[in-house]
Design an enzyme around this catalytic site. Structure first.
Site, mmCIF file in Angstrom:
data_model
loop_
_atom_site.group_PDB
_atom_site.id
_atom_site.type_symbol
_atom_site.label_atom_id
_atom_site.label_comp_id
_atom_site.label_asym_id
_atom_site.label_seq_id
_atom_site.Cartn_x
_atom_site.Cartn_y
_atom_site.Cartn_z
ATOM 1 N N GLY A 1 0.821 -1.194 0.000
ATOM 2 C CA GLY A 1 0.000 0.000 0.000
ATOM 3 C C GLY A 1 0.860 1.251 0.000
ATOM 4 N N CYS A 2 0.245 2.375 -0.326
ATOM 5 C CA CYS A 2 0.997 3.631 -0.410
ATOM 6 C C CYS A 2 1.478 4.087 0.965
ATOM 7 C CB CYS A 2 0.163 4.712 -1.092
ATOM 8 S SG CYS A 2 -1.539 4.855 -0.486
ATOM 9 N N TYR A 3 0.570 4.137 1.954
ATOM 10 C CA TYR A 3 1.003 4.527 3.296
ATOM 11 C C TYR A 3 2.068 3.581 3.840
ATOM 12 C CZ TYR A 3 -2.869 7.916 3.827
ATOM 13 O OH TYR A 3 -3.728 8.979 3.702
ATOM 14 N N THR B 1 4.271 1.860 2.272
ATOM 15 C CA THR B 1 5.542 2.107 1.586
ATOM 16 C C THR B 1 6.253 3.303 2.195
ATOM 17 O OG1 THR B 1 4.786 1.141 -0.500
ATOM 18 C CG2 THR B 1 6.586 2.733 -0.629
ATOM 19 N N SER B 2 5.519 4.383 2.410
ATOM 20 C CA SER B 2 6.136 5.606 2.934
ATOM 21 C C SER B 2 6.636 5.426 4.359
ATOM 22 C CB SER B 2 5.137 6.765 2.875
ATOM 23 O OG SER B 2 4.092 6.605 3.819
#
Length: 346
Positions: free
Chosen positions: A149-151, A153-154
C-alpha cells in the site's frame, strides 16, 4: 528476451492509467490487453484523453481476455475482487497485484480487517510482499507479488532499516500521514467531491485504517517482535502526493544523526530512495510524478525521541511505479527500466 505481453486489469482507474503512462516506450513490455468491465468496448483515450496519443488496445471485460496470450498481469482491481481472478490465471502468467488482497500473510487478520474470508488461501501462501528495496531477492523468483500500500511504503522504507539496525524501539510509534485524493480511487464518492475536499484537511480511518495491520506485519518482521502503531491518515486537497511524519523512540544512546547515517548507508546505492542532508525537509512537490522516496530524520524536543519524515507520490512509488519496478525484477530486467521519470515541478 522476447517481447513480454502485458495485461492491465482495471485500466480505467488511476493506478491502471498510471501504469499505461509508465509502460509507454518500455523496451521489453508491450501492453496487449486493457480491461475495464464498465467501459468495455471503449478506447482508453475516451476514458483518459491524456493517453490518446498512444497506440493501445480498446478496453475489454476480464471474461473476454485470452490469458494464454498474456505473459504478465498488473491487477488494479478493487480490494476483495482480485483473489478469484488471480486464482483463475494460467500458471505461466506473472502477476503484480496492486490491491490489498494478498498483502496480509494471516488469513485471520485479512478476514478481520476486510470483512470476509480469503478466497484464495493456497495462493496467499505463495505471494511475496513487494516492497522492492527490502524484498528484492524474493521478488526476482516470485510468480505473484503483492504490491504494498501507499502509506505502508512511505512508512516502511525509513523504519525497516532502523529496526533491523536496532536503533529504534518497537513501541510508542506515532504515524501522522497525509495523502492526495487520488488515493481514494476514481469512483464517484460524495466525500471526494471538489467542494468536500478543497480548502480543508481531515483525518479518516482513525484507529481503523486497513493499512495499519500491513504496517505492523512488516515492521514486526524487521523488529523481530510484535509492533503496534498509532496510525492516522489525512486527506489533503491535492491530486497526488503523500507525506508521513513518524515519531519514534530511539534505542538507548542513539541520536537522530545515527539514524540518518544508517539510512544513508542502507540506501546509498538505491536509485529511488534518497536521504536528504541534515536539516532539509522532504516535500511532496519534490517527488510528484516520480518513483522516488525522499526522507530525513530530525531531533525531537523530547529526549529520546526523533521525528522521521518521508514523501512519495502515492500513485507512483506508492502504487504503479513500484509495481513496474517489481515486474522488471520478475523478468530479469534492471528494476529501473522505464522508471527514470524525474519529478514534475512546479
Amino acid at each position: 528476451m522476447s517481447e513480454v505481453r502485458v495485461a492491465i486489469l482495471g485500466a480505467s482507474g488511476y493506478t491502471g492509467a498510471e501504469l499505461v503512462r509508465m509502460l509507454a516506450g518500455h523496451p521489453e513490455f508491450r501492453v496487449t490487453v486493457l480491461t475495464g468491465d464498465r467501459k468495455a468496448g471503449q478506447p482508453l483515450a475516451s476514458v483518459f484523453p491524456h493517453l490518446g496519443m498512444l497506440k493501445l488496445p480498446d478496453l475489454v471485460a476480464i471474461a473476454d481476455v485470452d490469458f494464454s496470450q498474456v505473459d504478465a498481469v498488473f491487477c488494479c482491481l478493487p480490494h476483495g475482487t482480485t483473489q478469484e481472478v488471480i486464482a483463475g490465471l494460467p500458471e505461466h502468467v506473472s502477476v503484480v497485484d496492486l490491491s490489498a488482497d494478498f498483502r496480509l500473510t494471516s488469513l485471520d487478520a485479512y478476514a478481520q480487517w476486510y470483512g470476509h474470508e480469503h478466497k484464495a488461501p493456497e495462493l496467499q501462501k505463495k505471494a511475496i510482499y513487494g516492497l522492492t528495496e527490502i524484498k528484492r531477492d524474493a521478488i526476482r523468483t516470485a510468480r505473484l507479488v503483492a504490491n504494498p500500500g501507499c502509506y505502508p511504503t512511505s512508512v516502511q522504507l525509513p523504519l525497516v532499516p532502523l529496526f533491523k539496525a536496532g536503533l529504534i524501539e518497537a513501541q510508542d510509534i506515532i504515524i501522522d500521514a497525509k495523502s492526495g485524493t487520488s488515493g481514494a480511487g476514481r469512483s464517484a464518492k460524495e466525500a471526494n467531491l471538489y467542494c468536500e475536499v478543497t480548502e480543508g484537511i481531515h483525518a479518516y480511518g482513525i484507529a481503523s485504517h486497513r493499512h495499519a495491520p500491513e504496517i505492523e506485519q512488516e515492521l514486526g518482521l524487521a523488529a523481530g517482535q510484535d509492533v503496534l502503531v498509532s496510525f492516522t491518515p489525512h486527506l489533503m486537497p491535492m491530486s497526488r502526493g503523500m507525506l508521513s511524519t513518524i515519531y519514534v523512540r530511539t534505542a538507548k544512546g542513539a541520536t537522530a544523526a545515527d539514524l540518518r547515517a544508517e539510512l544513508s548507508r542502507v540506501y546509498a546505492a538505491e536509485p529511488f530512495v534518497g536521504v536528504l542532508p541534515e536539516g532539509a525537509v522532504p516535500a511532496t512537490r519534490h517527488v510528484r510524478g516520480s518513483n522516488f522516496c525522499l526522507m530525513n530524520v530530525f531531533d525531537d524536543r523530547q529526549p529520546g525521541r526523533v521525528i522521521v519524515t518521508s514523501v512519495i507520490d502515492n500513485l507512483v512509488k506508492g502504487a504503479s511505479g513500484q509495481a513496474l519496478q517489481n515486474m522488471n525484477l520478475m523478468f530479469g530486467l534492471p528494476e529501473t527500466t522505464n522508471l527514470a521519470q524525474q519529478p514534475l515541478f512546479p
